[in-house]
Design a protein around this motif. Structure first.
Motif, mmCIF file in Angstrom:
data_model
loop_
_atom_site.group_PDB
_atom_site.id
_atom_site.type_symbol
_atom_site.label_atom_id
_atom_site.label_comp_id
_atom_site.label_asym_id
_atom_site.label_seq_id
_atom_site.Cartn_x
_atom_site.Cartn_y
_atom_site.Cartn_z
ATOM 1 N N ALA A 150 4.914 9.967 -16.654
ATOM 2 C CA ALA A 150 3.569 9.524 -16.264
ATOM 3 C C ALA A 150 2.594 9.908 -17.361
ATOM 4 C CB ALA A 150 3.148 10.158 -14.949
ATOM 5 N N VAL A 151 1.499 9.184 -17.414
ATOM 6 C CA VAL A 151 0.389 9.516 -18.309
ATOM 7 C C VAL A 151 -0.795 9.892 -17.429
ATOM 8 C CG1 VAL A 151 -1.306 8.547 -19.907
ATOM 9 C CG2 VAL A 151 1.118 8.121 -20.274
ATOM 10 N N ILE A 152 -1.357 11.043 -17.698
ATOM 11 C CA ILE A 152 -2.552 11.521 -17.000
ATOM 12 C C ILE A 152 -3.637 11.634 -18.056
ATOM 13 C CG2 ILE A 152 -3.559 13.360 -15.611
ATOM 14 C CD1 ILE A 152 -1.075 12.014 -14.287
ATOM 15 N N MET A 153 -4.736 10.910 -17.881
ATOM 16 C CA MET A 153 -5.771 10.945 -18.911
ATOM 17 C C MET A 153 -7.153 10.725 -18.315
ATOM 18 S SD MET A 153 -5.080 7.416 -20.919
ATOM 19 C CE MET A 153 -4.497 6.021 -19.994
ATOM 20 N N GLN A 154 -8.120 11.030 -19.141
ATOM 21 C CA GLN A 154 -9.515 10.792 -18.787
ATOM 22 C C GLN A 154 -10.114 9.852 -19.815
ATOM 23 O OE1 GLN A 154 -10.524 15.079 -18.879
ATOM 24 N NE2 GLN A 154 -11.564 14.637 -16.944
ATOM 25 N N TYR A 155 -11.012 9.058 -19.355
ATOM 26 C CA TYR A 155 -11.908 8.216 -20.149
ATOM 27 C C TYR A 155 -11.333 7.671 -21.453
ATOM 28 C CZ TYR A 155 -13.281 13.214 -20.448
ATOM 29 O OH TYR A 155 -13.305 14.585 -20.447
ATOM 30 N N THR A 156 -10.346 6.789 -21.324
ATOM 31 C CA THR A 156 -9.822 6.125 -22.518
ATOM 32 C C THR A 156 -10.620 4.856 -22.812
ATOM 33 O OG1 THR A 156 -7.878 5.217 -23.623
ATOM 34 C CG2 THR A 156 -8.085 4.740 -21.289
ATOM 35 N N GLY A 157 -10.713 4.520 -24.057
ATOM 36 C CA GLY A 157 -11.326 3.263 -24.444
ATOM 37 C C GLY A 157 -10.277 2.186 -24.694
ATOM 38 N N LEU A 158 -9.004 2.543 -24.551
ATOM 39 C CA LEU A 158 -7.922 1.602 -24.819
ATOM 40 C C LEU A 158 -7.913 0.498 -23.771
ATOM 41 C CD1 LEU A 158 -5.442 1.095 -26.670
ATOM 42 C CD2 LEU A 158 -4.087 2.289 -24.966
ATOM 43 N N SER A 159 -7.752 -0.728 -24.222
ATOM 44 C CA SER A 159 -7.685 -1.847 -23.278
ATOM 45 C C SER A 159 -6.382 -2.636 -23.417
ATOM 46 C CB SER A 159 -8.877 -2.778 -23.478
ATOM 47 O OG SER A 159 -8.884 -3.295 -24.789
ATOM 48 N N GLU A 160 -5.657 -2.406 -24.482
ATOM 49 C CA GLU A 160 -4.407 -3.117 -24.746
ATOM 50 C C GLU A 160 -3.320 -2.663 -23.773
ATOM 51 O OE1 GLU A 160 -0.980 -3.052 -28.194
ATOM 52 O OE2 GLU A 160 -2.968 -2.307 -28.649
ATOM 53 N N VAL A 161 -2.675 -3.614 -23.120
ATOM 54 C CA VAL A 161 -1.570 -3.327 -22.215
ATOM 55 C C VAL A 161 -0.336 -4.036 -22.745
ATOM 56 C CG1 VAL A 161 -0.712 -3.605 -19.854
ATOM 57 C CG2 VAL A 161 -3.108 -3.012 -20.252
ATOM 58 N N THR A 162 0.743 -3.286 -22.910
ATOM 59 C CA THR A 162 1.954 -3.798 -23.553
ATOM 60 C C THR A 162 3.057 -4.203 -22.582
ATOM 61 O OG1 THR A 162 3.003 -1.628 -23.667
ATOM 62 C CG2 THR A 162 1.546 -2.239 -25.496
ATOM 63 N N LYS A 163 2.911 -3.886 -21.314
ATOM 64 C CA LYS A 163 3.949 -4.039 -20.282
ATOM 65 C C LYS A 163 4.998 -2.942 -20.390
ATOM 66 C CE LYS A 163 3.340 -8.967 -19.604
ATOM 67 N NZ LYS A 163 3.970 -10.275 -19.461
ATOM 68 N N HIS A 164 4.758 -1.938 -21.225
ATOM 69 C CA HIS A 164 5.677 -0.812 -21.367
ATOM 70 C C HIS A 164 5.007 0.502 -20.965
ATOM 71 C CE1 HIS A 164 8.534 -3.406 -23.344
ATOM 72 N NE2 HIS A 164 7.575 -3.811 -24.155
ATOM 73 N N GLU A 165 3.869 0.415 -20.289
ATOM 74 C CA GLU A 165 3.152 1.619 -19.909
ATOM 75 C C GLU A 165 3.930 2.383 -18.834
ATOM 76 O OE1 GLU A 165 0.592 -0.740 -22.104
ATOM 77 O OE2 GLU A 165 1.652 -1.340 -20.315
ATOM 78 N N PRO A 166 3.959 3.690 -18.937
ATOM 79 C CA PRO A 166 4.500 4.483 -17.836
ATOM 80 C C PRO A 166 3.449 4.527 -16.720
ATOM 81 C CG PRO A 166 3.709 5.919 -19.576
ATOM 82 C CD PRO A 166 3.544 4.509 -20.067
ATOM 83 N N PRO A 167 3.797 5.020 -15.538
ATOM 84 C CA PRO A 167 2.784 5.202 -14.505
ATOM 85 C C PRO A 167 1.581 5.937 -15.097
ATOM 86 C CG PRO A 167 4.948 5.662 -13.624
ATOM 87 C CD PRO A 167 5.117 5.479 -15.112
ATOM 88 N N THR A 168 0.386 5.479 -14.752
ATOM 89 C CA THR A 168 -0.821 5.967 -15.420
ATOM 90 C C THR A 168 -1.912 6.328 -14.417
ATOM 91 O OG1 THR A 168 -0.338 4.582 -17.345
ATOM 92 C CG2 THR A 168 -2.599 5.379 -17.117
ATOM 93 N N TYR A 169 -2.429 7.546 -14.550
ATOM 94 C CA TYR A 169 -3.595 8.003 -13.783
ATOM 95 C C TYR A 169 -4.753 8.142 -14.763
ATOM 96 C CZ TYR A 169 -6.956 11.070 -11.596
ATOM 97 O OH TYR A 169 -8.118 11.605 -11.110
ATOM 98 N N GLU A 170 -5.913 7.690 -14.351
ATOM 99 C CA GLU A 170 -7.099 7.711 -15.215
ATOM 100 C C GLU A 170 -8.320 8.090 -14.387
ATOM 101 O OE1 GLU A 170 -9.512 7.043 -18.406
ATOM 102 O OE2 GLU A 170 -7.503 6.234 -18.592
ATOM 103 N N CYS A 171 -9.228 8.843 -14.979
ATOM 104 C CA CYS A 171 -10.521 9.069 -14.339
ATOM 105 C C CYS A 171 -11.628 8.938 -15.388
ATOM 106 C CB CYS A 171 -10.587 10.403 -13.620
ATOM 107 S SG CYS A 171 -10.405 11.870 -14.617
ATOM 108 N N VAL A 172 -12.796 8.505 -14.900
ATOM 109 C CA VAL A 172 -13.906 8.186 -15.794
ATOM 110 C C VAL A 172 -15.204 8.236 -14.993
ATOM 111 C CG1 VAL A 172 -13.722 5.690 -15.398
ATOM 112 C CG2 VAL A 172 -14.658 6.517 -17.559
ATOM 113 N N GLY A 173 -16.306 8.475 -15.675
ATOM 114 C CA GLY A 173 -17.612 8.464 -15.038
ATOM 115 C C GLY A 173 -18.337 7.147 -15.243
ATOM 116 N N THR A 174 -19.263 6.841 -14.336
ATOM 117 C CA THR A 174 -19.987 5.572 -14.421
ATOM 118 C C THR A 174 -21.016 5.546 -15.543
ATOM 119 O OG1 THR A 174 -21.637 6.306 -12.795
ATOM 120 C CG2 THR A 174 -19.720 5.062 -11.954
ATOM 121 N N ARG A 175 -21.346 6.712 -16.096
ATOM 122 C CA ARG A 175 -22.331 6.747 -17.184
ATOM 123 C C ARG A 175 -21.691 7.126 -18.512
ATOM 124 N NH1 ARG A 175 -27.024 10.234 -16.078
ATOM 125 N NH2 ARG A 175 -27.877 9.076 -17.818
ATOM 126 N N ASP A 176 -20.408 6.901 -18.634
ATOM 127 C CA ASP A 176 -19.699 7.194 -19.883
ATOM 128 C C ASP A 176 -20.103 6.160 -20.926
ATOM 129 O OD1 ASP A 176 -17.759 7.445 -21.962
ATOM 130 O OD2 ASP A 176 -16.386 8.371 -20.546
#
Length: 107
Positions: free
Chosen positions: A23-49
C-alpha cells in the motif's frame, strides 16, 4: 515520489528492484498520472493546500479506484499544505485511518 515508487517500482529509478509495496500512504501529492499499476493508495489533503489541490488529489484517487484498486481519500476543510500529523487540527487522527487502510491491504 512515493506515488511514483509505488507505481513504477525502484528499478525504474535506477535502484535495485525491491518488492512492490502492499500500500501507499501519503499526504498531499500533486501527482495526477495513473498508470494502472498503482498499489492500494490512501491519501489525505487540505482544502486550502496551495501546492496539491484537493480537487486534483480527489481526481487521482478516483482514477485509481476506477482501475479496480482500493483507494481512499480524506479531505480536511481549511487545512493548508504541510499539516503533518494534524495534531490540534481537524486532521488529528488521520494517521489512524491510514493505518486501518494499510491493515486491510495486508490481510
Amino acid at each position: 515520489m512515493v506515488a511514483w515508487l509505488g507505481s513504477y517500482g525502484t528499478s525504474y529509478f535506477g535502484e535495485k528492484a525491491y518488492p512492490k509495496p502492499g500500500a501507499v500512504i501519503m499526504q498531499y501529492t500533486g501527482l495526477s498520472e495513473v498508470t494502472k499499476h498503482e498499489p492500494p493508495t490512501y491519501e489525505c489533503v487540505g482544502t486550502r493546500d496551495g501546492i496539491a489541490s484537493y480537487h486534483s488529489v480527489r481526481s487521482y484517487i478516483r482514477k485509481i479506484k476506477k482501475n479496480g484498486t482500493d483507494a481512499e481519500i480524506q479531505i480536511f476543510d481549511g487545512l493548508t499544505h504541510g499539516f503533518g500529523l494534524g495534531e490540534g487540527t481537524v486532521a488529528e487522527g488521520w494517521i489512524n485511518e491510514a493505518v486501518r487502510f494499510w491493515e486491510r491491504q495486508v490481510k
